[in-house]
Design an enzyme around this catalytic site. Structure first.
Site, short mmCIF file in Angstrom:
data_model
loop_
_atom_site.label_atom_id
_atom_site.label_comp_id
_atom_site.label_asym_id
_atom_site.label_seq_id
_atom_site.Cartn_x
_atom_site.Cartn_y
_atom_site.Cartn_z
N CYS A 84 -12.09 8.31 2.48
CA CYS A 84 -12.73 8.87 1.65
C CYS A 84 -14.31 7.94 2.25
CB CYS A 84 -13.31 7.94 -0.16
SG CYS A 84 -13.06 5.93 0.38
N HIS A 87 -14.07 15.03 -2.80
CA HIS A 87 -13.79 13.50 -1.67
C HIS A 87 -12.00 13.96 -1.20
CE1 HIS A 87 -11.40 12.23 -6.11
NE2 HIS A 87 -11.60 13.61 -5.75
N HIS A 106 -14.73 3.46 -3.06
CA HIS A 106 -14.35 5.00 -3.50
C HIS A 106 -15.29 5.55 -3.06
CE1 HIS A 106 -11.83 8.48 -3.31
NE2 HIS A 106 -12.72 8.75 -4.18
#
Length: 471
Positions: free
Chosen positions: A379, A443, A431
């Protein structure tokens, strides 16, 4: 000869005495002899408690024993980091996915911040994993074929008497229910063996999980309806996004297909709980069988129909990557204001960032990947690559990305803004993604999805949102 053990205070001499004689007469003892006696007493007591303990495996603080299997759990599907040392700052060897098994090799060790780790073995390598994400998995029974998790199984060989569903994998455990012959249940793993070498499958029966002796469990057709199942379900609460259904009850299982808002499917089971307590229904649609999150279906009397066409707003991803996933694990959050979903462009920089990011839609998730040369991205690596290729400095972690540019409120999100979430696979910022407009973000999610597009309003992410930053 009849010996007696005596002790007490000699009233004539006021000396404490202790001794053993044939007649029961005591021997007087001086101060030094009293000290010696107490010393010998405590040495004897220590010896008994130290050397006469039963021999057993070394156990950690919460009961996980060395050389016993443990299962990865409570990670919300993100898995747990397998590290080189027992420290959150240590290098990551790989990510161990939710529900995968490891072998405990050593008890808990705490790092300087108080995080506890087990020493574990995984795929032939030894490393460390946080104890918060490991649970006891039972002892695997040798020579017995497993029934895949999520598959239906049938109660057999009981001669009509039925079989006990027990609370634990032990013949002495309490009985939760008696399952009659031909009852269809859902396999949740195993087989496991107790101390008497009795083996059990873990199963779900009408929403209750327990253990059944392997002698009375057989396979069942993939489309068999379990006890408590049946009827139809309608797909709902998706905000128009496609919803995945998977090969097992949990979001770490492989995708079988997609269902869409308003679609009616056949229910093959009652709700089955995964290790996080989230509920899934086994369904059949268009000849495929799999599990869908209970968050996105509701009972209906409508007839089963064909899948509607995919919503126009769902992005077209390359064939090698699944479409945006359905999320579970979190309570329904407050919707992001409508004006966020129609926010104006963030100038040429924001447009360039979004256009560049979409070029990698469908790329693989690779832990530590921060450029195409790695074959994929994680990520923070994905955000790092996209921003730096557009002339913007970026951090190498979710926490680091909190310092990008300036803060932005949810009501002012624009394409190209960086979004940060906390408490996904680990406590704190964990994240990141990039807002692309229309209430969606792109993402590198996990190994199951790769680089994908997800709704900002999805329950899982909306409930964990932490900050937005404008480059």
């Amino acid at each position: 000869m009849n010996y007696k053990k005596s002790s007490g205070l000699n009233q004539a001499t006021s000396k404490f005495w202790v001794g053993v004689t044939a007649s029961g007469k005591s021997f007087p003892r001086t101060k030094n002899s009293r000290l010696l006696a107490f010393t010998l007493f405590f040495i004897t007591l220590f010896s008994l408690t130290t050397f006469l303990q039963p021999v057993s495996a070394v156990r950690a603080d919460d009961g996980l024993a060395a050389n016993s299997p443990a299962r990865v759990a409570n990670t919300d599907g993100d898995g747990v980091r397998f590290r080189e040392a027992p420290d959150t700052g240590s290098a990551t060897i790989t990510i161990i996915r939710e529900n995968e098994l490891v072998m405990i090799k050593g008890g808990q060790t705490k790092d300087s911040e108080g995080h506890s780790f087990y020493k574990v073995e995984y795929q032939g390598k030894t490393g460390y994993a946080m104890s918060d994400y490991l649970i006891f998995a039972g002892k695997a029974a040798p020579g017995v074929k497993a029934i895949p998790t999520g598959s239906p199984a049938k109660i057999v060989n009981t001669d009509g008497d039925g079989v006990n569903l027990r609370q634990q994998a032990s013949s002495g455990s309490s009985v939760l229910a008696v399952l009659t012959e031909n009852t269809v249940v859902t396999s949740l793993g195993g087989p496991f063996t107790d101390k008497q070498n009795n083996s059990f499958f873990r199963v779900d029966f009408k929403g209750t999980s327990g253990y059944v002796s392997i002698a009375y469990v057989g396979s069942a057709p993939a489309d068999a309806v379990t006890s408590g199942g049946g009827g139809n379900l309608k797909v709902t609460n998706t905000d128009g996004d496609p919803v995945r259904f998977r090969s097992g009850p949990g979001k770490t299982f492989d995708q079988v297909g997609l269902v869409y808002e308003g679609q009616v499917v056949k229910a093959l089971s009652s709700a089955v709980k995964d290790d996080d307590g989230d509920k899934w229904f086994r369904i059949e649609t268009n000849g495929k069988v799999g599990y869908v999150s209970s968050l996105y279906v509701a009972n209906t009397s409508d007839a089963v129909g064909k899948a509607p066409a995919a919503p126009a707003k769902a992005p077209a991803a390359p064939a090698k990557a699944p479409a945006a996933p359905a999320k579970t694990q979190a309570p329904a959050p407050t919707k992001i204001p409508a004006q966020v979903q129609s926010a104006p462009s963030n100038g040429s920089l924001g447009s360039n960032i979004v256009a560049f990011a979409k070029k990698y839609l469908g790329w693989r998730y690779v832990w530590g990947g921060k450029s195409p040369s790695a074959g994929g991205f994680d990520c923070s690596g994905f955000v790092y690559w996209v921003l730096t290729q557009n002339g913007v400095s970026a951090g190498s972690s979710a926490a680091g990305d909190l310092s990008i540019g300036s803060p932005v409120s949810l009501s002012n999100l624009q394409p190209g803004d960086v979004l940060v979430w906390s408490n996904t696979y680990m406590p704190g910022p964990s994240h990141v993604g990039i807002y692309i407009g229309g209430g969606q973000f792109i993402h590198a999610e996990n190994a199951s999805t790769g680089v994908t597009i997800t709704s900002v309003n999805s329950p899982y992410y909306a409930s964990r949102f932490t900050a937005a930053r404008r480059p």
